[in-house]
Design an enzyme around this catalytic site. Structure first.
Site, short mmCIF file in Angstrom:
data_model
loop_
_atom_site.label_atom_id
_atom_site.label_comp_id
_atom_site.label_asym_id
_atom_site.label_seq_id
_atom_site.Cartn_x
_atom_site.Cartn_y
_atom_site.Cartn_z
N GLY A 1 0.82 -1.20 0.00
CA GLY A 1 0.00 0.00 0.00
C GLY A 1 0.86 1.26 0.00
N GLY B 1 1.25 -6.07 -8.52
CA GLY B 1 0.64 -4.86 -7.98
C GLY B 1 1.59 -3.69 -8.03
N THR B 2 2.84 -3.93 -7.69
CA THR B 2 3.87 -2.89 -7.76
C THR B 2 4.06 -2.43 -9.20
OG1 THR B 2 4.99 -3.83 -5.85
CG2 THR B 2 6.27 -2.35 -7.24
N THR C 1 8.38 -11.77 -7.57
CA THR C 1 7.29 -12.52 -6.97
C THR C 1 7.77 -13.94 -6.76
OG1 THR C 1 5.13 -13.54 -7.36
CG2 THR C 1 6.31 -12.74 -9.28
N ASP D 1 6.12 -16.40 -6.05
CA ASP D 1 5.15 -17.35 -6.60
C ASP D 1 5.39 -17.65 -8.07
OD1 ASP D 1 4.03 -17.12 -4.12
OD2 ASP D 1 2.29 -15.97 -4.76
N ARG E 1 -0.67 -17.81 -4.24
CA ARG E 1 -2.03 -17.29 -4.11
C ARG E 1 -2.87 -17.65 -5.33
NH1 ARG E 1 -3.61 -13.38 -0.61
NH2 ARG E 1 -5.08 -12.61 -2.19
N MET F 1 9.68 -18.75 6.59
CA MET F 1 11.05 -19.26 6.52
C MET F 1 11.59 -19.14 5.10
SD MET F 1 12.42 -23.12 7.22
CE MET F 1 11.78 -23.73 5.66
N ILE F 2 10.75 -19.47 4.13
CA ILE F 2 11.18 -19.43 2.73
C ILE F 2 11.37 -17.99 2.26
CG2 ILE F 2 10.44 -19.92 0.35
CD1 ILE F 2 9.10 -22.45 1.40
#
Length: 504
Positions: A213, A239-240, A266, A268, A313, A426-427
């Site tokens: 945000g 998003g960034t 990311t 992911d 996600r 942790m990751i």
């Protein structure tokens, strides 16, 4: 100091238009042969090849337009590239990238003619140094900002941006923006230099700190103007990158001499177009430890079930690659593939059979999987985080509870052990591994070369193994879901023997 070996111009196999591609014959049979050597398939191939004179025509290449400062500042002065005088470089023919050097987005094609003629093939400008630059290093002020969640490699990217700007182009005014986008207008920037960032690549997280945000376009662009920054490197996820698009558009509207470059981050691996995001390989490697621990726990108990929740996600790349790498996983659940619990072909039936035959089972679930199955209150359905993303409930805890209820209902009095492991933080917090450290260096240096050449509103990243520049607006909207119809997902199912979860 890192050195690069750039491919010479003679070695580059492509240009803006690729009108005809020679068909390479497989070496398994000779080019000169008698009719008796031909199978019907070979004869058909020879006929189709002969009809085109030995070549097959493909459609031309469309190069994606890359924004440049001269598009809104036509009188901007250029300078010779200081790499000409750098003691570590010896520029020769082909060292500098030309506008005609491009990378094809798609590199595999069906030349059989079975399908309709495809549209022009998309291509992107190749990354690397240009002969002319559009910034005077002695007058250049640089801002580097990290936004969003943590990811292995953040500090490496920052370090390599600082070292690259300093050593390659002689820029001395380099600043880190504290705490993400809000740091532009809320905190004093941190002066950066190679000595300060020397060992940052060995540390997890981001020394510049980050946040979600805080995006206020007017305040951010005003701060960039008032602090006289003329290069801004934005490190973050989709998003960034959407925020970077807005900053780029506002800077273009105000006709400011400021270049914006994005470096996609990311863990992911859900950013599209580029081959992968930095930190992903480290995340898969670290996930192995959690899976191994879950396997040991499950194997050491009567009817033991090890349950591991991994990041993801909207995409299940970490879960998929960790499953393929581990070979200890019995079932992999990802957001792209719906599943169900009860009934024939469901998860409970599969686990019951696996426990009966093996005595234990290991489940891997991505955080975004099964979210529509978890009961929510009306308030929870509306809840969002600071980046306006829906707040996910813990699918791991929910699944553990459902597994326990199922076992108690169908197997009263029988032993069962369910161990749940969530290695998310942790990751996220570990330093990048060797592969990601090298990757971060190449991303940072590619971005520097592009910005110094006057390009703006772009993201640097590998496309089919070659580094290129992609318009940031395109990257901000591109997704990278797991394709559950291709061979890789079939490979997962063959390794785990899990059901397809299709109700029949």
């Amino acid at each position: 100091m890192k050195r690069f070996c750039y491919v010479s111009r003679k070695q580059r196999p492509w240009r803006h238009v690729l009108p005809r591609v020679p068909v390479q014959r497989p070496p398994s049979y000779p080019i000169s042969r008698s009719p008796g050597d031909l199978t019907p398939a070979m004869a058909a191939e020879d006929d189709s090849t002969a009809a085109t004179g030995g070549d097959i025509t493909i459609s031309p290449v469309k190069v994606q337009r890359l924004p440049h400062l001269t598009h809104h500042l036509p009188n901007l002065k250029s300078f010779p590239n200081p790499l000409d005088c750098n003691q570590y470089y010896h520029p020769s023919d082909g060292f500098y990238i030309s506008p005609s050097d491009v990378i094809l987005r798609q590199i595999t094609y069906d030349l059989s003619g079975t399908f309709p003629t495809p549209p022009p093939h998309l291509a992107y400008h190749r990354a690397g140094p240009r002969k002319q630059i559009f910034f005077d290093p002695s007058m250049t002020r640089v801002a580097v900002v990290t936004c969003g969640g943590l990811c292995p490699g953040l500090n490496t990217v920052i370090r390599e941006l600082v070292v690259g700007l300093w050593e390659l182009y002689g820029i001395r005014q380099i600043y880190g923006i504290i705490a993400g986008y809000r740091g532009f207008y809320s905190f004093e920037p941190m002066a950066l230099n190679p000595r300060l960032v020397e060992d940052w690549h060995k540390r997890g997280g981001t020394v510049l700190q980050t946040s979600r945000g805080g995006f206020d376009l007017e305040k951010i662009v005003n701060a960039i103007r008032d602090r006289e920054f003329n290069q801004v490197y934005v490190i973050g996820g989709d998003g960034t990158m959407r925020g970077a698009v807005e900053i780029f558009n506002e800077i273009h509207r105000r006709k400011l001499n400021v270049s914006i470059a994005g470096i996609p981050k990311t863990v992911d691996n859900d950013v599209g177009i580029i081959d992968r995001s930095f930190g992903f390989q480290t995340a898969v490697e670290m996930a192995q430890q959690a899976i191994s621990a879950a396997h040991v726990e499950a194997e050491s108990a009567v009817n033991g079930i090890g349950l591991v929740k991994l990041m993801g996600r909207s995409t299940g790349h970490i879960a998929l690659y960790a499953t393929l790498s581990s070979r200890d996983v019995d079932c992999c659940l990802i957001p792209e593939n719906e599943f169900y619990l009860e009934g024939k072909g469901g998860l409970f039936e599969f686990l019951e059979n696996r426990l009966e035959h093996n005595g234990h089972a290991v489940l891997v679930v991505a955080e975004g999987a099964g979210q529509d199955m978890i009961p929510r209150t009306d308030a929870q359905k509306k809840e969002t985080d600071e980046s306006a993303n829906p707040v996910f409930l813990d699918v791991g805890q929910w699944l553990k509870s459902e597994l326990k209820s199922w076992w108690d209902r169908d197997h009263p009095g029988e032993l069962v052990t369910i161990k749940y492991i969530d290695p998310t933080y942790m990751i996220r917090a570990v330093p990048a591994n060797a592969a990601d450290n090298l990757y971060c260096t190449l991303l940072a240096h590619s971005a520097i070369h592009g910005v110094m050449a006057g390009y703006t509103g772009f993201v640097s990243g590998p496309i089919n193994g070659n580094y290129g520049y992609i318009p940031v607006a395109e990257v901000a909207e591109a997704k990278n879901p797991v394709n559950t119809m291709n061979h890789k997902w079939a490979w997962v199912r063959s390794v785990t023997n899990q059901p397809d979860f299709v109700k029949r």
